[in-house]
Design an enzyme around this catalytic site. Structure first.
Site, PDB file in Angstrom:
ATOM      1  N   ALA A  37       5.965 -50.757 -99.020  1.00 31.64           N
ATOM      2  CA  ALA A  37       5.782 -52.210 -98.964  1.00 31.64           C
ATOM      3  C   ALA A  37       5.051 -52.587 -97.673  1.00 31.64           C
ATOM      4  O   ALA A  37       4.142 -53.424 -97.673  1.00 31.64           O
ATOM      5  CB  ALA A  37       7.123 -52.908 -99.035  1.00 31.64           C
ATOM      6  N   GLU A  38       5.418 -51.900 -96.573  1.00 35.19           N
ATOM      7  CA  GLU A  38       4.735 -52.195 -95.307  1.00 35.19           C
ATOM      8  C   GLU A  38       3.266 -51.788 -95.377  1.00 35.19           C
ATOM      9  O   GLU A  38       2.390 -52.481 -94.866  1.00 35.19           O
ATOM     10  CB  GLU A  38       5.427 -51.458 -94.155  1.00 35.19           C
ATOM     11  CG  GLU A  38       6.713 -52.125 -93.713  1.00 35.19           C
ATOM     12  CD  GLU A  38       7.492 -51.258 -92.726  1.00 35.19           C
ATOM     13  OE1 GLU A  38       7.509 -51.595 -91.541  1.00 35.19           O
ATOM     14  OE2 GLU A  38       8.060 -50.232 -93.157  1.00 35.19           O
ATOM     15  N   TYR A  39       3.049 -50.649 -96.005  1.00 34.92           N
ATOM     16  CA  TYR A  39       1.665 -50.185 -96.151  1.00 34.92           C
ATOM     17  C   TYR A  39       0.852 -51.215 -96.936  1.00 34.92           C
ATOM     18  O   TYR A  39      -0.248 -51.596 -96.544  1.00 34.92           O
ATOM     19  CB  TYR A  39       1.646 -48.824 -96.859  1.00 34.92           C
ATOM     20  CG  TYR A  39       0.257 -48.250 -97.011  1.00 34.92           C
ATOM     21  CD1 TYR A  39      -0.285 -47.427 -96.030  1.00 34.92           C
ATOM     22  CD2 TYR A  39      -0.520 -48.540 -98.130  1.00 34.92           C
ATOM     23  CE1 TYR A  39      -1.566 -46.911 -96.146  1.00 34.92           C
ATOM     24  CE2 TYR A  39      -1.796 -48.029 -98.261  1.00 34.92           C
ATOM     25  CZ  TYR A  39      -2.312 -47.214 -97.269  1.00 34.92           C
ATOM     26  OH  TYR A  39      -3.583 -46.720 -97.398  1.00 34.92           O
ATOM     27  N   ASP A  40       1.440 -51.664 -98.042  1.00 35.85           N
ATOM     28  CA  ASP A  40       0.731 -52.633 -98.876  1.00 35.85           C
ATOM     29  C   ASP A  40       0.453 -53.918 -98.122  1.00 35.85           C
ATOM     30  O   ASP A  40      -0.588 -54.537 -98.296  1.00 35.85           O
ATOM     31  CB  ASP A  40       1.544 -52.953-100.135  1.00 35.85           C
ATOM     32  CG  ASP A  40       1.537 -51.778-101.095  1.00 35.85           C
ATOM     33  OD1 ASP A  40       0.639 -50.931-100.970  1.00 35.85           O
ATOM     34  OD2 ASP A  40       2.436 -51.711-101.954  1.00 35.85           O
ATOM     35  N   LEU A  86     -15.537 -15.252-105.954  1.00 35.98           N
ATOM     36  CA  LEU A  86     -14.695 -14.186-105.404  1.00 35.98           C
ATOM     37  C   LEU A  86     -14.638 -12.999-106.351  1.00 35.98           C
ATOM     38  O   LEU A  86     -14.570 -13.171-107.566  1.00 35.98           O
ATOM     39  CB  LEU A  86     -13.270 -14.697-105.217  1.00 35.98           C
ATOM     40  CG  LEU A  86     -13.047 -15.742-104.126  1.00 35.98           C
ATOM     41  CD1 LEU A  86     -11.664 -16.360-104.271  1.00 35.98           C
ATOM     42  CD2 LEU A  86     -13.190 -15.099-102.756  1.00 35.98           C
ATOM     43  N   GLU A 117      -3.931 -16.758 -98.989  1.00 37.63           N
ATOM     44  CA  GLU A 117      -3.802 -18.127 -99.489  1.00 37.63           C
ATOM     45  C   GLU A 117      -3.503 -18.096-100.974  1.00 37.63           C
ATOM     46  O   GLU A 117      -3.794 -17.126-101.651  1.00 37.63           O
ATOM     47  CB  GLU A 117      -5.134 -18.888 -99.292  1.00 37.63           C
ATOM     48  CG  GLU A 117      -5.548 -18.994 -97.847  1.00 37.63           C
ATOM     49  CD  GLU A 117      -6.949 -19.564 -97.688  1.00 37.63           C
ATOM     50  OE1 GLU A 117      -7.512 -20.086 -98.678  1.00 37.63           O
ATOM     51  OE2 GLU A 117      -7.477 -19.475 -96.570  1.00 37.63           O
ATOM     52  N   LYS A 119      -4.398 -19.023-104.644  1.00 39.81           N
ATOM     53  CA  LYS A 119      -5.629 -19.360-105.348  1.00 39.81           C
ATOM     54  C   LYS A 119      -5.310 -20.496-106.314  1.00 39.81           C
ATOM     55  O   LYS A 119      -4.533 -20.341-107.252  1.00 39.81           O
ATOM     56  CB  LYS A 119      -6.175 -18.162-106.112  1.00 39.81           C
ATOM     57  CG  LYS A 119      -7.504 -18.454-106.764  1.00 39.81           C
ATOM     58  CD  LYS A 119      -8.194 -17.175-107.195  1.00 39.81           C
ATOM     59  CE  LYS A 119      -9.623 -17.430-107.613  1.00 39.81           C
ATOM     60  NZ  LYS A 119      -9.741 -18.244-108.819  1.00 39.81           N
ATOM     61  N   LYS A 296      -8.457 -13.156 -97.266  1.00 38.86           N
ATOM     62  CA  LYS A 296      -9.725 -13.300 -96.541  1.00 38.86           C
ATOM     63  C   LYS A 296      -9.591 -12.632 -95.180  1.00 38.86           C
ATOM     64  O   LYS A 296      -8.577 -12.855 -94.490  1.00 38.86           O
ATOM     65  CB  LYS A 296     -10.035 -14.784 -96.309  1.00 38.86           C
ATOM     66  CG  LYS A 296     -10.074 -15.608 -97.579  1.00 38.86           C
ATOM     67  CD  LYS A 296     -10.203 -17.097 -97.281  1.00 38.86           C
ATOM     68  CE  LYS A 296     -10.202 -17.861 -98.605  1.00 38.86           C
ATOM     69  NZ  LYS A 296     -10.265 -19.306 -98.432  1.00 38.86           N
ATOM     70  N   LYS A 320      -5.218 -11.854-108.941  1.00 39.67           N
ATOM     71  CA  LYS A 320      -4.617 -12.793-109.898  1.00 39.67           C
ATOM     72  C   LYS A 320      -3.143 -12.478-110.151  1.00 39.67           C
ATOM     73  O   LYS A 320      -2.747 -11.313-110.125  1.00 39.67           O
ATOM     74  CB  LYS A 320      -5.369 -12.717-111.243  1.00 39.67           C
ATOM     75  CG  LYS A 320      -6.803 -13.195-111.177  1.00 39.67           C
ATOM     76  CD  LYS A 320      -6.878 -14.696-111.372  1.00 39.67           C
ATOM     77  CE  LYS A 320      -8.304 -15.208-111.395  1.00 39.67           C
ATOM     78  NZ  LYS A 320      -8.938 -15.098-112.687  1.00 39.67           N
TER      79      LYS A 320
HETATM   80  S1  IVH Z   1     -12.358 -19.149-100.938  1.00 38.32           S
HETATM   81  C1  IVH Z   1     -16.404 -17.145-100.989  1.00 38.32           C
HETATM   82  N1  IVH Z   1      -9.866 -19.885-101.285  1.00 38.32           N
HETATM   83  O1  IVH Z   1     -11.835 -19.782-106.529  1.00 38.32           O
HETATM   84  C2  IVH Z   1     -15.048 -17.635-100.930  1.00 38.32           C
HETATM   85  N2  IVH Z   1     -11.377 -20.071-103.103  1.00 38.32           N
HETATM   86  O2  IVH Z   1     -14.060 -17.520-107.327  1.00 38.32           O
HETATM   87  C3  IVH Z   1     -14.970 -19.019-101.330  1.00 38.32           C
HETATM   88  N3  IVH Z   1     -10.391 -21.021-105.113  1.00 38.32           N
HETATM   89  O3  IVH Z   1     -14.574 -21.579-107.041  1.00 38.32           O
HETATM   90  C4  IVH Z   1     -13.727 -19.366-101.989  1.00 38.32           C
HETATM   91  N4  IVH Z   1      -8.368 -21.294-104.316  1.00 38.32           N
HETATM   92  O4  IVH Z   1     -12.949 -22.879-105.529  1.00 38.32           O
HETATM   93  C5  IVH Z   1     -11.086 -19.733-101.840  1.00 38.32           C
HETATM   94  N5  IVH Z   1      -7.640 -20.531-101.449  1.00 38.32           N
HETATM   95  C6  IVH Z   1      -8.852 -20.392-102.002  1.00 38.32           C
HETATM   96  C7  IVH Z   1      -9.122 -20.745-103.333  1.00 38.32           C
HETATM   97  C8  IVH Z   1     -10.405 -20.578-103.843  1.00 38.32           C
HETATM   98  C9  IVH Z   1      -9.156 -21.444-105.362  1.00 38.32           C
HETATM   99  C10 IVH Z   1     -11.528 -21.062-106.063  1.00 38.32           C
HETATM  100  C11 IVH Z   1     -12.806 -21.522-105.422  1.00 38.32           C
HETATM  101  C12 IVH Z   1     -13.917 -20.780-106.130  1.00 38.32           C
HETATM  102  C13 IVH Z   1     -13.204 -19.691-106.844  1.00 38.32           C
HETATM  103  C14 IVH Z   1     -13.766 -18.392-106.330  1.00 38.32           C
END
Ligand code: IVH
Length: 674
Positions: A37-40, A86, A117, A119, A296, A320
């Protein structure tokens, strides 16, 4: 600010800064400091100020997220650096091989440091910030050229229009980041339920929903979808350097961009495998789809040395998760007739356990899909569930022997024998007989469902009998049923007949939004029905509304407006609605005075029974006040509503210190008093 007279320019600037900061706290850090509400209130102050002094309006003002008019088509954007893809690792062995390959390439005996990370299974985008301001947002496209979706990207609340200057550091002149736009899973389930109710094709998965939402020509539509983003990699950056992926993630987070808190530094390839194991378990708890883990090499200097091969970096790999799949036999392919007569083929399966539930049907979507995958009765097929979505057939793994003929769409409706219409070039097939019992059954089922008239006890089997015996030919016939007629049906005793009659009688006292929703007009679901009910106070007024007028209703687009008009232009429908209007006691729907969104963004968990409303009603009211419902209590839960006999959720709430509301507090909150 009492006593200090601020110039309008200064005041606008101060409000913008405050709003940006609270937006960041809410959408990026998930740690709001002020109430909605404050934000609004702040937002409305700024809107009023900008309306009085249009010259003060800046393109990156928080009032300007949904500014742009619909476009005809998206422009093209060339990525300054290609957006690579990737390489995949299929199993732990291939992951170990990836790590070994890197060490070989770098001629290193030392362990390599990785950032691991999640995916995300969404849509890849690039955001370009020039001097700290969002200049362009684009899709990945073919990696070299993407589509300009800036106006849509701007509507995503977790995308800052302006970066925050980090302490002791200047903002980069140019900052390109790549990330993934996602459609949160719970919101996806809700959107699909709504689409199915409105007889619109549901999205196959959250990824498609994200893509479909981002590629809307009208940014208003995108703005109505709760898209979110996680930034995961750098593009071209000028003016500030980062030395590693980890520094990059922390750095852009400080600038106000959203990064995934699950990302982790891993001291070795073995640590990445551990992370994969952990995330394989955790993925089910996440409110977004994740399809694997990305490893990475952390150091940018090492990344540079490693370079790329065939459009994939040598320094990264995607591992995957295992799919939720099972193999089973397709017993038959059947056709279901929907409310508006659309025919959907369904695979009837030998029941099979998959991700904790037994599956015996799989959607086949349409004839094209069956042809493409060449699915026939008697074949063994691979079935997959992606998240909470209806299972579907991935592919045939073993052909039946002898093989059945190709599946054909019926020429006559399997229910009424009426003609099937199929327009050249369209995928859909329709039964056009308005009296088709299947269509009638679906219409009644929808009319009696929880979010419509909510007639307790009017289940599928009963509906089928009522239609079959000709007791209900039109919706209003429901209200003319007698206890004797119902008691004469299979498996109905006098008592249950009386109960049903009582439930039907109760349902006559209802609200306009429920009736509109219950009519089952194509493209009109719960939400649209509510907007229509707020605008048109009676069924009669709604019936008279022209397309233009319908279009001016909040959240109603051309498709819905046209469909509403078509519905009421049909004399048979008009007559049915007029008769209903006479039989029902319909209360209008008022728009709550103090903004409808009194619970905007608040997460609720319900436990135990309430006295004044059903669970369904409670959920409906939370959703329509802008709140969210979650199944489980977590630190992110704002309120647990505890009714009679609450379960373990109450204990969990107390452990985590989540606020618990009893029914009275909850009602007050809904009324906007708390
Ligand atoms: S890095 C060259 N990190 O996966 C590296 N990609 O095949 C650039 N994706 O279309 C991608 N989660 O959008 C990276 N944590 C993540 C990701 C990620 C999803 C997607 C990305 C890209 C595809 C790569």
């Amino acid at each position: 600010m009492a006593g200090i007279v601020e110039s309008p320019g200064k005041e606008a600037e101060r409000l913008r800064e405050q709003l940006d900061r609270h937006n960041y706290l809410y959408y990026v850090l998930d740690q709001p400091e002020i109430t909605d509400a404050e934000y609004d209130r702040l937002l409305r102050q700024l809107e009023a100020l900008e309306a009085a002094h249009p010259e003060l309006r800046t393109p990156d003002s928080p009032t300007q997220r949904v500014g742009a008019a619909p476009s005809e088509k998206f422009g093209a954007v060339a990525h300054r650096r290609p957006m690579l893809s990737l390489a995949n690792a299929m199993d732990a062995e291939e992951m170990a091989e990836f790590d070994a390959r890197i060490k070989r390439f770098l001629k290193s005996d030392e362990e390599i440091e990785y950032v691991a990370e999640v995916k995300l299974d969404g849509l890849a985008v690039e955001l370009v910030y020039e001097d700290g301001r969002l200049a362009t947002g684009s899709t990945r496209g073919d990696g070299v050229n993407g589509e300009d979706v800036t106006a849509n990207i701007r509507t995503i609340r977790s995308v800052p229009l302006k970066l925050i200057k980090p302490p002791h550091q200047a903002l980069p002149k140019l900052l390109e980041v790549r990330g993934e736009v996602i459609f949160p899973r719970r919101a996806f389930d809700r959107l699909n339920a709504e689409r199915i109710r409105a007889d619109e094709a549901p999205f196959a998965n959250p990824r498609n929903a994200a893509a479909g939402s981002l590629r809307q020509l009208d940014p208003k539509v995108t703005a109505s979808r709760p898209l979110d983003i996680f930034v995961h990699s750098p593009g071209l950056i000028e003016g500030t350097g980062f030395d590693s992926q980890w520094e990059f993630l922390q750095g852009v987070r400080q600038m106000g961009l959203k990064v995934n808190p699950l990302s982790r530094i891993c001291a070795s390839g073995a640590a990445v495998l551990e992370y994969w194991n952990e995330m394989s378990e955790k993925r089910h708890e996440l409110d977004y789809e994740a399809d694997g883990v990305v490893a990475k090499v952390n150091s940018f200097a090492l990344q540079e040395r490693l370079g790329e091969v065939s459009r994939s970096p040598r320094w990264a790999v995607a591992y995957k998760f295992k799919a939720q799949q099972a193999e089973t036999k397709v017993r038959a392919i059947e056709v279901q007739v929907g409310r508006i007569g659309s025919l959907t083929p369904v695979a009837k399966l030998e029941p099979v356990a998959l991700a904790g539930v037994t599956i015996s049907n799989a959607s086949l979507h349409n004839l094209d899909e069956i042809r493409r995958k060449d699915i026939r009765a008697g074949d063994t097929a691979l079935i997959e569930r992606a998240g909470d979505v209806i299972p579907y057939v991935v592919r045939v793994t073993k052909k039946g022997h002898p093989r059945a003929d190709e599946f054909q769409m019926p020429r006559h409706c399997p229910e009424c024998g009426g003609a099937i219409v199929h327009e050249e070039g369209e995928v859909a097939y329709f039964c056009v007989n308005a009296n088709c019992p299947a269509r009638m059954r679906e219409s009644i089922r929808h009319f009696a469902s929880k979010t419509a008239l909510d007639i307790d006890g009017l289940g599928d089997k009963l509906v089928a009998q009522l239609v079959e015996r000709g007791l209900v030919k039109e919706l209003d016939d429901i209200f003319r049923l007698t206890a004797e007629q119902i008691a004469g049906l299979e498996r109905m005793a006098d008592k249950s007949a009386a109960n049903l009659i009582a439930a039907i009688e109760r349902s006559r006292h209802t609200t306009l939004d429920r009736v509109i929703n219950g009519l089952g007009i194509r493209h009109v679901g719960e939400h649209t029905a509510r907007q229509l009910a707020i605008r048109f106070r009676t069924l009669g007024e709604l019936m008279k509304a022209g397309e233009e007028e319908l279009l001016s209703v909040r959240d109603i687009g051309e498709e819905a407006a046209r469909s509403i008009r078509e519905y009421f232009d049909e004399p048979r429908n008009r007559r049915a609605v007029e008769r209903l209007a006479e039989l029902l006691d319909v209360a209008p729907v008022a728009e709550p005075a103090e903004g409808r969104d009194v619970l905007r963004g608040k997460a609720f968990v319900l436990t135990g029974g309430l006295e004044t409303m059903t669970r369904d009603e409670a959920e409906r009211r939370i959703l329509s006040a802008g709140g969210r419902i979650s199944a489980a209590v977590s630190r992110k839960t704002d309120f647990v509503v505890a009714g009679a006999d609450p379960g373990s959720k109450l204990r969990k709430a107390e452990q985590l210190g989540v606020k618990v509301l009893d029914e009275r507090d909850f009602l007050k909150l809904l009324e906007g008093e708390a």
